[in-house]
Design an enzyme around this catalytic site. Sequence first.
Site, PDB file in Angstrom:
ATOM      1  N   ALA A  18       0.855  -1.190   0.000  1.00 20.96           N
ATOM      2  CA  ALA A  18       0.000   0.000   0.000  1.00 20.96           C
ATOM      3  C   ALA A  18       0.882   1.228   0.000  1.00 20.96           C
ATOM      4  CB  ALA A  18      -0.904  -0.006   1.227  1.00 20.96           C
ATOM      5  N   GLY A  21       4.939   5.330  -3.545  1.00 22.99           N
ATOM      6  CA  GLY A  21       5.813   6.490  -3.656  1.00 22.99           C
ATOM      7  C   GLY A  21       7.255   6.046  -3.810  1.00 22.99           C
ATOM      8  N   LYS A 115       7.027   5.703  10.817  1.00 20.75           N
ATOM      9  CA  LYS A 115       7.511   6.006  12.158  1.00 20.75           C
ATOM     10  C   LYS A 115       6.473   6.708  13.016  1.00 20.75           C
ATOM     11  CE  LYS A 115       9.971   8.274   9.640  1.00 20.75           C
ATOM     12  NZ  LYS A 115       9.924   8.687   8.194  1.00 20.75           N
ATOM     13  N   GLU A 139      11.478  -2.173  10.722  1.00 18.53           N
ATOM     14  CA  GLU A 139      12.884  -1.785  10.594  1.00 18.53           C
ATOM     15  C   GLU A 139      13.049  -0.483   9.815  1.00 18.53           C
ATOM     16  OE1 GLU A 139      16.364  -1.489  11.461  1.00 18.53           O
ATOM     17  OE2 GLU A 139      15.909  -3.620  11.792  1.00 18.53           O
ATOM     18  N   GLY A 144      16.297   4.539   8.029  1.00 21.69           N
ATOM     19  CA  GLY A 144      16.392   3.990   6.683  1.00 21.69           C
ATOM     20  C   GLY A 144      17.101   2.655   6.607  1.00 21.69           C
ATOM     21  N   ILE A 146      19.916   1.701   7.925  1.00 25.11           N
ATOM     22  CA  ILE A 146      20.715   1.279   9.081  1.00 25.11           C
ATOM     23  C   ILE A 146      19.897   0.260   9.877  1.00 25.11           C
ATOM     24  CG2 ILE A 146      21.942   2.025  11.149  1.00 25.11           C
ATOM     25  CD1 ILE A 146      22.020   4.846   9.974  1.00 25.11           C
ATOM     26  N   LYS A 215      11.194   8.856  15.865  1.00 28.07           N
ATOM     27  CA  LYS A 215      12.204   7.798  15.820  1.00 28.07           C
ATOM     28  C   LYS A 215      12.800   7.541  17.199  1.00 28.07           C
ATOM     29  CE  LYS A 215      13.248   9.083  11.059  1.00 28.07           C
ATOM     30  NZ  LYS A 215      14.175   9.813  10.165  1.00 28.07           N
TER      31      LYS A 215
END
Length: 442
Positions: A18, A21, A115, A139, A144, A146, A215
Site C-alpha cells: 500500500a 511512492g 515512524k 525496521e 532507513g 541502518i 524515531k
Amino acid sequence: MNTLSLHAAAAPLRVGIAGLGTVGAGTVRLLRANAELIAARAGRPVVVTAVSARDRHRARGIDVSSLAWHDDALTLATDPDVDVVVELIGGSEGAARTLVETALSRGRPVVTANKALIAIHGAGLASAAERAGVALAFEAAVAGGIPVIKALREGLAADRLVRIGGILNGTCNYILTAMRETGRGFASVLEEAQALGYAETDPSTDVDGIDTAHKLAILAALAFGRPVDFDSVHIEGIRRIGAADIAFATELGYRIKLLGIARRSDQGVETRVHPCLVPNTAPIAQVEGVFNAVVAEGEFVGRVMLEGRGAGAGPTATAVVGDLIDIARGSLVPAWGAISGSLSKLTSVPMSACRGSFYLRLDVRDRPGVIAEITAVLRDCGVSLKSMLQHGQAPSALPDESVPIVLVTHETREVAMQEATARIAGLDVVVASPVMIRIEAG
C-alpha cells in the site's frame, strides 16, 4: 535437486504493498532485481502480487500491469492472494492506521516504514499482533537502511542499555552541515535543501524535530524495554540556529547537531530532541550531510555506533525487504523485543530534571556594566560560568549598538538554566531573544 530449485518449489510469500511512492516503488524494484538472492536468504520466493496507490496512471519507473490493483488500500488486508501487507502510506491516522489494524485483526503480518504510526500507536498495534500471532515489523521506520531495530531487539538483547540516540534526521543534518561549510543562514540553506529534494515543501516535521522525536520514541522503547511513549519526548528544532552560532561553535571546538537522546537512570527514562554542541573529536560530529548515525551504550557491550543513509528509496526499501525475508523464514519476534505484558514500568523523567552544560548567545548593548548584570543573574540562579567569548566593540561609536557575546556554563540543572535565560532575556541590555544550546559529549 539444486538449491535454486528447492527455493522455486517452495510456496512464495505473497506481498501486498500500500503506497507506491519513493519507497514503495523502490521496494518493488528491489524485490525484482534481487529475486534470486532474496529467495536464497528467505528460503522461498518473495513476490509482489498486489498494490494500492491513489493514482493508477502515475509514472513510477516500474511495471505494475501484472499486479492486482486495489483502489482502496484496505482491501489488501482481505485479498486471498496476499500473505503479508506492507504499509507505506504514511501518517499516524487515517488509511495507514486502519489498514494496519485490519490486517493484524485478520491474522496478516504487517511490515511498515511508518515512524509516526509506530511512535504513537505502536503499543496497541504490538498487542494486536501478539493476539493474532503474527509479526509487526518496522525496521524501515527508523534510520532507513541502518539495521538499528534488529540491532537493539536481537543483537543487543542480552545487554542492559543505558543510552540510545544520535542523528536521526538527514534533512536537519544536511542543513547544519551546509551552514557550517558555507557560512550561510538557515533560511537560505533550507531553500537549497528543498530544491535538492532533501526537504519537503512544508519542512516543519523535519526542522521542528518531530520526525526525530518519532524515531527516538521507538528507539527508547526498544532500548529500555518499555511501552513506546511519544508524548514524553521533549522536542526542539533547528529554526533558531543562526550562522553566528555555527561560527561560535566552530571557534569553541564544537559542531552543532540535532540529536535525539534517551537515557536510563535510577529516576527513569529521559527522552529529548534538541540541537546540541558536540566536540569536534566525537565520532558523531563527523557524520555529515544527509547521513544518520545511531549510538547505543550498554553495561556489557559498551558503546556501539551505526552510520548510514537514513532515507531514500534504496536504503529504506532494503529495510522493508529485510523484514519480509524474516517473515518468509517464519521468524516471529515481539515488536518491542518482549511481549507487551512483560515490558517495564520505567517512568519518564521531565526535561526540567535533566542536567548538563550550556552554550548561551546574547546580543547585548555595548556599554559598561553589561557583563556584570548578566553574571549576577547566573550567580543568583546557581549557574556557574566556564568561559566567555566577546570579539571587540560595536561597529560604530554609538553606545547602544549591540554586540554578541557567548557564555559557556559548567554542568547545571536544566530548570536553573531556563530560569537564568528567562531573567537575562528581560534585562534592558539584551536586545534579542537569547539562543541557548545544550552541550553533549557526543
